[in-house]
Design an enzyme around this catalytic site. Structure first.
Site, PDB file in Angstrom:
ATOM      1  N   GLY A  16     -40.885  -0.816   1.281  1.00 30.74           N
ATOM      2  CA  GLY A  16     -39.702  -0.392   0.445  1.00 30.74           C
ATOM      3  C   GLY A  16     -39.770   0.939   0.117  1.00 30.74           C
ATOM      4  O   GLY A  16     -41.081   1.558   0.130  1.00 30.74           O
ATOM      5  N   ASP A  37     -44.295  -7.475   3.609  1.00 32.46           N
ATOM      6  CA  ASP A  37     -42.830  -7.176   3.485  1.00 32.46           C
ATOM      7  C   ASP A  37     -42.098  -8.351   4.462  1.00 32.46           C
ATOM      8  O   ASP A  37     -42.636  -8.208   5.493  1.00 32.46           O
ATOM      9  CB  ASP A  37     -42.522  -5.753   3.553  1.00 32.46           C
ATOM     10  CG  ASP A  37     -41.396  -5.163   2.807  1.00 32.46           C
ATOM     11  OD1 ASP A  37     -40.291  -5.586   3.306  1.00 32.46           O
ATOM     12  OD2 ASP A  37     -41.476  -4.430   2.166  1.00 32.46           O
ATOM     13  N   LYS A 109     -55.075 -16.087  -8.917  1.00 35.56           N
ATOM     14  CA  LYS A 109     -55.884 -17.129  -9.543  1.00 35.56           C
ATOM     15  C   LYS A 109     -57.032 -17.776  -8.854  1.00 35.56           C
ATOM     16  O   LYS A 109     -58.213 -17.813  -9.156  1.00 35.56           O
ATOM     17  CB  LYS A 109     -55.141 -18.531 -10.161  1.00 35.56           C
ATOM     18  CG  LYS A 109     -55.627 -19.473 -10.937  1.00 35.56           C
ATOM     19  CD  LYS A 109     -54.819 -20.505 -11.065  1.00 35.56           C
ATOM     20  CE  LYS A 109     -55.305 -21.804 -11.292  1.00 35.56           C
ATOM     21  NZ  LYS A 109     -54.567 -23.141 -11.312  1.00 35.56           N
ATOM     22  N   TYR A 149     -30.816 -11.019 -10.754  1.00 33.05           N
ATOM     23  CA  TYR A 149     -31.937 -10.146 -10.855  1.00 33.05           C
ATOM     24  C   TYR A 149     -32.648 -10.005 -12.094  1.00 33.05           C
ATOM     25  O   TYR A 149     -33.693 -10.264 -12.302  1.00 33.05           O
ATOM     26  CB  TYR A 149     -31.409  -8.764 -10.440  1.00 33.05           C
ATOM     27  CG  TYR A 149     -32.262  -7.576 -10.261  1.00 33.05           C
ATOM     28  CD1 TYR A 149     -33.396  -7.635  -9.178  1.00 33.05           C
ATOM     29  CD2 TYR A 149     -32.494  -6.760 -11.409  1.00 33.05           C
ATOM     30  CE1 TYR A 149     -34.192  -6.484  -9.342  1.00 33.05           C
ATOM     31  CE2 TYR A 149     -33.298  -5.651 -11.380  1.00 33.05           C
ATOM     32  CZ  TYR A 149     -33.765  -5.636 -10.272  1.00 33.05           C
ATOM     33  OH  TYR A 149     -34.970  -4.590 -10.405  1.00 33.05           O
ATOM     34  N   TYR A 163     -49.479 -17.748 -16.701  1.00 31.24           N
ATOM     35  CA  TYR A 163     -50.643 -17.911 -16.004  1.00 31.24           C
ATOM     36  C   TYR A 163     -51.753 -17.103 -16.660  1.00 31.24           C
ATOM     37  O   TYR A 163     -52.914 -17.452 -16.734  1.00 31.24           O
ATOM     38  CB  TYR A 163     -50.395 -17.111 -14.517  1.00 31.24           C
ATOM     39  CG  TYR A 163     -49.889 -18.176 -13.563  1.00 31.24           C
ATOM     40  CD1 TYR A 163     -48.763 -18.581 -13.400  1.00 31.24           C
ATOM     41  CD2 TYR A 163     -51.012 -18.655 -12.568  1.00 31.24           C
ATOM     42  CE1 TYR A 163     -48.228 -19.518 -12.521  1.00 31.24           C
ATOM     43  CE2 TYR A 163     -50.445 -19.549 -11.557  1.00 31.24           C
ATOM     44  CZ  TYR A 163     -49.191 -19.832 -11.624  1.00 31.24           C
ATOM     45  OH  TYR A 163     -48.857 -20.752 -10.557  1.00 31.24           O
TER      46      TYR A 163
HETATM   47  P1  NAD Z   1     -36.723  -1.591  -2.442  1.00 31.58           P
HETATM   48  O1  NAD Z   1     -35.589  -2.439  -2.093  1.00 31.58           O
HETATM   49  O2  NAD Z   1     -36.693  -0.355  -1.506  1.00 31.58           O
HETATM   50  O3  NAD Z   1     -37.996  -2.323  -2.072  1.00 31.58           O
HETATM   51  C1  NAD Z   1     -38.477  -3.905  -2.194  1.00 31.58           C
HETATM   52  C2  NAD Z   1     -38.849  -4.097  -0.877  1.00 31.58           C
HETATM   53  O4  NAD Z   1     -39.326  -5.810  -0.876  1.00 31.58           O
HETATM   54  C3  NAD Z   1     -38.420  -4.089   0.568  1.00 31.58           C
HETATM   55  O5  NAD Z   1     -39.218  -3.581   1.370  1.00 31.58           O
HETATM   56  C4  NAD Z   1     -37.970  -5.629   0.805  1.00 31.58           C
HETATM   57  O6  NAD Z   1     -37.742  -5.553   2.134  1.00 31.58           O
HETATM   58  C5  NAD Z   1     -39.178  -6.130   0.069  1.00 31.58           C
HETATM   59  N1  NAD Z   1     -38.531  -7.733  -0.025  1.00 31.58           N
HETATM   60  C6  NAD Z   1     -37.538  -8.413  -0.595  1.00 31.58           C
HETATM   61  N2  NAD Z   1     -37.484  -9.491  -0.669  1.00 31.58           N
HETATM   62  C7  NAD Z   1     -38.642 -10.077  -0.091  1.00 31.58           C
HETATM   63  C8  NAD Z   1     -39.222 -11.436   0.111  1.00 31.58           C
HETATM   64  N3  NAD Z   1     -38.648 -12.385  -0.306  1.00 31.58           N
HETATM   65  N4  NAD Z   1     -40.577 -11.308   0.818  1.00 31.58           N
HETATM   66  C9  NAD Z   1     -41.206 -10.081   1.143  1.00 31.58           C
HETATM   67  N5  NAD Z   1     -40.615  -8.918   0.840  1.00 31.58           N
HETATM   68  C10 NAD Z   1     -39.516  -8.786   0.207  1.00 31.58           C
HETATM   69  O7  NAD Z   1     -36.799  -1.558  -3.936  1.00 31.58           O
HETATM   70  P2  NAD Z   1     -37.658  -0.549  -4.627  1.00 31.58           P
HETATM   71  O8  NAD Z   1     -36.809   0.299  -5.604  1.00 31.58           O
HETATM   72  O9  NAD Z   1     -38.632  -0.016  -3.975  1.00 31.58           O
HETATM   73  O10 NAD Z   1     -38.057  -1.511  -5.909  1.00 31.58           O
HETATM   74  C11 NAD Z   1     -39.392  -2.217  -5.746  1.00 31.58           C
HETATM   75  C12 NAD Z   1     -39.444  -3.103  -6.924  1.00 31.58           C
HETATM   76  O11 NAD Z   1     -39.593  -2.382  -8.097  1.00 31.58           O
HETATM   77  C13 NAD Z   1     -38.762  -4.309  -7.055  1.00 31.58           C
HETATM   78  O12 NAD Z   1     -39.455  -5.221  -7.565  1.00 31.58           O
HETATM   79  C14 NAD Z   1     -37.879  -3.612  -8.177  1.00 31.58           C
HETATM   80  O13 NAD Z   1     -37.153  -4.723  -8.747  1.00 31.58           O
HETATM   81  C15 NAD Z   1     -38.707  -2.677  -8.992  1.00 31.58           C
HETATM   82  N6  NAD Z   1     -37.988  -1.850  -9.619  1.00 31.58           N
HETATM   83  C16 NAD Z   1     -37.314  -0.731  -9.087  1.00 31.58           C
HETATM   84  C17 NAD Z   1     -36.475   0.310  -9.951  1.00 31.58           C
HETATM   85  C18 NAD Z   1     -35.996   1.258  -9.266  1.00 31.58           C
HETATM   86  O14 NAD Z   1     -35.422   2.267  -9.793  1.00 31.58           O
HETATM   87  N7  NAD Z   1     -36.444   1.742  -8.090  1.00 31.58           N
HETATM   88  C19 NAD Z   1     -36.348  -0.049 -11.137  1.00 31.58           C
HETATM   89  C20 NAD Z   1     -36.795  -1.259 -11.765  1.00 31.58           C
HETATM   90  C21 NAD Z   1     -37.680  -2.238 -10.965  1.00 31.58           C
END
Ligand code: NAD
Ligand code: UDP
Length: 319
Positions: A16, A37, A109, A149, A163
């Site tokens: 991602g 992923d 763990k 979310y 945990y």
């Molecule tokens: P993104 O959507 O680009 O990346 C998320 C990745 O997780 C993707 O590659 C997707 O294919 C993978 N994914 C989703 N569901 C999955 C599953 N069930 N099994 C395996 N892989 C899975 O988003 P991002 O912006 O890179 O965000 C990454 C993390 O950071 C997320 O957890 C998000 O909640 C957190 N986050 C991001 C932001 C932001 O502004 N970018 C802000 C707060 C939190």
């Protein structure tokens, strides 16, 4: 004795936006990197340059299912982050957050790995306290379209701390505020990518509401540095800690800045505000400054220029 000499790091959601930048940094450090992923919102393009590296491995796997691996550190990022994507299949979003956390914490763990959770400013909901400090418990709707979310991420934080207390798992929790930069998906509907893509294509710039709602935008390199510092912090500091850029802008200011930097001929159009869209958001980052010696270094204009450059390059592939 360790079963291998080099540190082995698992990055879930590694294909991602944030995950792929984190994989880059882990590779630069010479670690063995396992990028897990399911490619729901991730893209092979984001990790293409790493595929031929001997220290880099891709695992196509859905985190709602268990997996057994031998690793030293886990960065748990798997979860769609943009409202369009996480609302596409809300039940799956909850499962990814809750089952994903349980599976990764169980793994940590078993193999005694250190594990960091990518939590979010969304756990504060529509905040009544401004800016948000880590000790604020939030104002979150449990039954709205964003709840899958927000509540999924809140439950994941609970699991991490349980945990830790119950099983002694070595955890870290970071609460990430809006982050932007190259490798954002051009169609994920987030405000920075939307405005840049619209501006580069001279399309209307879509402001939801009157544009007076605020966000604070952090450039991806700053954010990833903060995550790494948190993973390497002394064991007694487990968080949660806010990571984000405290400079707050209205959405209207952001639109005007993007138009200025791209030289777009677009016009601003106003659309209705999505349900439960937070009115304001700004991180209080005193804790990160004090405990991690971390603060963002990259100004919005500099970060936007780098992001615009990226979108200029890739847009031809998507249109
Ligand atoms: P993104 O959507 O680009 O990346 C998320 C990745 O997780 C993707 O590659 C997707 O294919 C993978 N994914 C989703 N569901 C999955 C599953 N069930 N099994 C395996 N892989 C899975 O988003 P991002 O912006 O890179 O965000 C990454 C993390 O950071 C997320 O957890 C998000 O909640 C957190 N986050 C991001 C932001 C932001 O502004 N970018 C802000 C707060 C939190
Ligand atoms: N937004 C907007 N136009 C867009 C996309 C988003 O005005 O084309 C607004 C959205 O309503 C929100 C802010 O920009 O107030 C940030 O939205 P984003 O989806 O990027 O992140 P989040 O709401 O999760 O902070």
């Amino acid at each position: 004795m360790k079963y291998h000499s080099n540190k082995r790091v698992l990055v879930t959601g590694g294909a991602g936006f944030l995950g792929s930048h984190l994989c880059d940094r882990m590779m630069e450090k010479g670690y063995e990197v396992l990028c897990l992923d399911n490619f729901f919102t991730g893209n092979k393009r984001n990790i293409q340059h790493l595929l031929s590296e001997p220290n880099f491995e891709v695992i196509r796997h859905d985190l709602t299912q268990q997996i057994f691996l031998e690793v030293d550190e886990i960065y748990n990022l798997a979860c769609p982050a943009s409202p369009i994507h996480y609302q596409h299949n809300p039940v799956k979003t909850v499962k990814t957050n809750v089952l994903g956390a349980i599976h990764m914490l169980g793994l940590a763990k078993r193999v005694r790995a250190k594990i960091l959770q990518a939590s979010t400013s969304e756990i504060y909901g529509n905040p009544e306290i401004h800016p948000q400090r880590e000790n604020y418990w939030g104002n979150v709707n449990t039954i709205g379209p964003r709840s899958c979310y927000d509540e999924g991420k809140r439950c994941a934080e609970t699991l991490f701390f349980d945990y830790h207390r119950q099983n002694g798992v070595n955890i870290r929790v970071v609460r990430i505020f809006n982050t932007y930069g190259p490798r954002m998906h051009p169609h994920d509907g987030r405000v920075v990518s939307n405005f840049i893509v619209q501006a580069l294509l001279d399309q209307d710039i879509t402001i939801y509401g009157d544009g007076s709602q605020t966000r604070s935008f952090c450039y991806v390199d700053d954010l990833v540095e903060g995550m790494i510092r948190m993973m390497n912090a002394p064991d007694e500091f487990i968080g949660p800690v806010n990571l984000g850029n405290p400079h707050e802008f209205t959405i209207l200011q952001l639109a005007k800045k993007v138009m200025e930097l791209t030289g777009a001929k677009s016009k601003l159009v106003f659309r209705s505000l999505p349900v439960d869209d937070p009115l304001q958001r700004q991180p209080d980052i005193r804790l990160a400054k004090e405990r991690l010696d971390w603060k963002p270094e990259i100004q919005l204009e500099t970060g936007l220029m780098k992001t615009i450059e990226y979108f200029r390059d890739i847009l031809s592939e998507f249109h």
